[in-house]
Design a protein around this motif. Sequence first.
Motif, PDB file in Angstrom:
ATOM      1  N   SER A 334       0.831  -1.207   0.000  1.00 17.33           N
ATOM      2  CA  SER A 334       0.000   0.000   0.000  1.00 17.33           C
ATOM      3  C   SER A 334       0.867   1.258   0.000  1.00 17.33           C
ATOM      4  O   SER A 334       0.401   2.343  -0.304  1.00 17.33           O
ATOM      5  CB  SER A 334      -0.923   0.006   1.220  1.00 17.33           C
ATOM      6  OG  SER A 334      -0.154   0.167   2.400  1.00 17.33           O
ATOM      7  N   GLN A 335       2.145   1.118   0.332  1.00 19.51           N
ATOM      8  CA  GLN A 335       3.039   2.271   0.424  1.00 19.51           C
ATOM      9  C   GLN A 335       3.669   2.565  -0.940  1.00 19.51           C
ATOM     10  O   GLN A 335       3.760   1.693  -1.804  1.00 19.51           O
ATOM     11  CB  GLN A 335       4.188   1.953   1.392  1.00 19.51           C
ATOM     12  CG  GLN A 335       3.721   1.682   2.800  1.00 19.51           C
ATOM     13  CD  GLN A 335       3.939   2.873   3.707  1.00 19.51           C
ATOM     14  OE1 GLN A 335       4.042   4.011   3.252  1.00 19.51           O
ATOM     15  NE2 GLN A 335       4.016   2.621   5.004  1.00 19.51           N
ATOM     16  N   CYS A 336       4.116   3.816  -1.086  1.00 24.18           N
ATOM     17  CA  CYS A 336       4.972   4.099  -2.243  1.00 24.18           C
ATOM     18  C   CYS A 336       6.383   4.277  -1.707  1.00 24.18           C
ATOM     19  O   CYS A 336       7.075   3.297  -1.479  1.00 24.18           O
ATOM     20  CB  CYS A 336       4.475   5.312  -3.016  1.00 24.18           C
ATOM     21  SG  CYS A 336       5.449   5.651  -4.494  1.00 24.18           S
ATOM     22  N   LYS A 337       6.817   5.507  -1.431  1.00 25.46           N
ATOM     23  CA  LYS A 337       8.178   5.697  -0.923  1.00 25.46           C
ATOM     24  C   LYS A 337       8.192   5.921   0.578  1.00 25.46           C
ATOM     25  O   LYS A 337       7.554   6.845   1.083  1.00 25.46           O
ATOM     26  CB  LYS A 337       8.829   6.910  -1.599  1.00 25.46           C
ATOM     27  CG  LYS A 337       9.590   6.580  -2.838  1.00 25.46           C
ATOM     28  CD  LYS A 337      10.801   5.699  -2.577  1.00 25.46           C
ATOM     29  CE  LYS A 337      11.101   4.873  -3.803  1.00 25.46           C
ATOM     30  NZ  LYS A 337      11.931   3.697  -3.514  1.00 25.46           N
ATOM     31  N   VAL A 338       8.948   5.103   1.285  1.00 23.74           N
ATOM     32  CA  VAL A 338       9.214   5.345   2.691  1.00 23.74           C
ATOM     33  C   VAL A 338      10.626   5.921   2.779  1.00 23.74           C
ATOM     34  O   VAL A 338      11.571   5.356   2.233  1.00 23.74           O
ATOM     35  CB  VAL A 338       9.106   4.054   3.521  1.00 23.74           C
ATOM     36  CG1 VAL A 338       9.473   4.312   4.976  1.00 23.74           C
ATOM     37  CG2 VAL A 338       7.705   3.477   3.422  1.00 23.74           C
ATOM     38  N   MET A 339      10.738   7.072   3.436  1.00 29.87           N
ATOM     39  CA  MET A 339      12.022   7.765   3.542  1.00 29.87           C
ATOM     40  C   MET A 339      12.610   7.601   4.936  1.00 29.87           C
ATOM     41  O   MET A 339      11.919   7.783   5.930  1.00 29.87           O
ATOM     42  CB  MET A 339      11.835   9.273   3.298  1.00 29.87           C
ATOM     43  CG  MET A 339      11.386   9.602   1.908  1.00 29.87           C
ATOM     44  SD  MET A 339      12.694   9.259   0.708  1.00 29.87           S
ATOM     45  CE  MET A 339      11.955  10.030  -0.723  1.00 29.87           C
ATOM     46  N   ILE A 340      13.907   7.302   4.966  1.00 34.19           N
ATOM     47  CA  ILE A 340      14.621   7.234   6.240  1.00 34.19           C
ATOM     48  C   ILE A 340      15.324   8.573   6.435  1.00 34.19           C
ATOM     49  O   ILE A 340      15.961   9.078   5.523  1.00 34.19           O
ATOM     50  CB  ILE A 340      15.692   6.128   6.190  1.00 34.19           C
ATOM     51  CG1 ILE A 340      15.083   4.802   5.754  1.00 34.19           C
ATOM     52  CG2 ILE A 340      16.391   5.997   7.537  1.00 34.19           C
ATOM     53  CD1 ILE A 340      16.072   3.915   5.069  1.00 34.19           C
ATOM     54  N   CYS A 341      15.184   9.126   7.642  1.00 35.90           N
ATOM     55  CA  CYS A 341      15.882  10.373   7.967  1.00 35.90           C
ATOM     56  C   CYS A 341      16.855  10.041   9.088  1.00 35.90           C
ATOM     57  O   CYS A 341      16.491  10.071  10.258  1.00 35.90           O
ATOM     58  CB  CYS A 341      14.890  11.437   8.418  1.00 35.90           C
ATOM     59  SG  CYS A 341      13.470  11.595   7.330  1.00 35.90           S
ATOM     60  N   PRO A 342      18.126   9.700   8.767  1.00 35.82           N
ATOM     61  CA  PRO A 342      19.061   9.210   9.780  1.00 35.82           C
ATOM     62  C   PRO A 342      19.358  10.225  10.875  1.00 35.82           C
ATOM     63  O   PRO A 342      19.753   9.848  11.972  1.00 35.82           O
ATOM     64  CB  PRO A 342      20.343   8.904   9.000  1.00 35.82           C
ATOM     65  CG  PRO A 342      19.905   8.765   7.583  1.00 35.82           C
ATOM     66  CD  PRO A 342      18.729   9.678   7.436  1.00 35.82           C
ATOM     67  N   GLY A 343      19.163  11.501  10.621  1.00 37.14           N
ATOM     68  CA  GLY A 343      19.448  12.500  11.627  1.00 37.14           C
ATOM     69  C   GLY A 343      18.348  12.634  12.678  1.00 37.14           C
ATOM     70  O   GLY A 343      18.520  13.389  13.639  1.00 37.14           O
ATOM     71  N   HIS A 344      17.244  11.900  12.520  1.00 39.33           N
ATOM     72  CA  HIS A 344      16.090  12.110  13.420  1.00 39.33           C
ATOM     73  C   HIS A 344      15.985  11.050  14.495  1.00 39.33           C
ATOM     74  O   HIS A 344      16.476   9.965  14.306  1.00 39.33           O
ATOM     75  CB  HIS A 344      14.786  12.152  12.607  1.00 39.33           C
ATOM     76  CG  HIS A 344      14.750  13.308  11.659  1.00 39.33           C
ATOM     77  ND1 HIS A 344      13.621  14.036  11.394  1.00 39.33           N
ATOM     78  CD2 HIS A 344      15.731  13.873  10.909  1.00 39.33           C
ATOM     79  CE1 HIS A 344      13.909  14.994  10.516  1.00 39.33           C
ATOM     80  NE2 HIS A 344      15.177  14.901  10.213  1.00 39.33           N
TER      81      HIS A 344
END
Length: 344
Positions: A334-344
Amino acid sequence: MKAAVFNEPGKPLSIEDYKDPKCGNNELILKVQQCGICGTDLHASEGGPLQPPPGTILGHEFSGEIVEIGKNLKSSWKIGDPAVSLPFIACGTCQYCINGNPFFCSNSQTTGMGDIQGGYAEYVRIGLPESIKIPKGVTWDFATLVEPLAVGLHGVRISKFKQGHNVLVIGAGPIGLSTIQWLRFFGARHIVVTEVSKERKVMAEKMGATNIIDGKTPSEELINMYRKETGGSPDIIYECVGSPNVIQNCMEIAPPFSEIVLIGVCDKPDTFFPFLGSTKELTLKFSIAYLKDDFQFTLDMMEQGRMNPSSMITQQIGLESLPKTFELLKNDKSQCKVMICPGH
Ligand SMILES: [Zn+2]
Ligand SMILES: [Zn+2]
């Protein structure tokens, strides 16, 4: 640095303290701002021919800030510049590299697939010829989508597509959605899309599909539905799934003299009936990766406000939640792009 490390197929990624990447003389170090999770990463981590060696940091769709510049570089890069990079470090001097096509360089090392550690981490090492400055006004979200958008752009650019063509896109995952957006951008007349997931059907419509047909529709019925919707048949079929039997299905649907562009990557043996292709004089065209110019063009169109892919991002997470989310994504379509934010 903190990184999510792949150790074994079937086992979740593990968050580990990992040595910081060392900056080579002709290289730069990027502090990762965001990194997209790609279907290829999910697939590769389950074993098979694309499986990376144990100890690999995956991630090839990243953006970030330059924090270190190699000794030999009298380039225009400055500390703090925002950048993206093609996920390769290649020789930079062969004919392929000079043409901005490092994928085909015989000395090319890939990032996030085993050779060079990827973007599921705080820092990543990139090569000078493969790196591009992010223009002012292009957000991190958009910059991180350049890689998947460049895949779709490349497939459209190497096809025989002309403005006004009728097309069929098989599959509305991230690559299909990227292809749909470029087909709309370049002026396709009818963009008919087949997809099974209801969430992705909605996304396809938002991004430019003119008609959606259920992905389980048999070939014969699909041909009739296509004709009913558009008054004709597709000039080009873009295959954006990459699994066995899809080529045969495309060949059944394809009208005489049409082209089938294979953007989806299939790493399993497959069969199709060649005589069917002969009787229609079909063209099968394979597409892989992108040129540096596909990245640059995508960034330029974003800068000018002519490409707005924001609805591709369906979730943003910190590095710590990556192993769990990564496992869930193996089954969640169901997802398209999941983004990882390593600084968070
Ligand atoms: Zn990818
Ligand atoms: Zn080269």
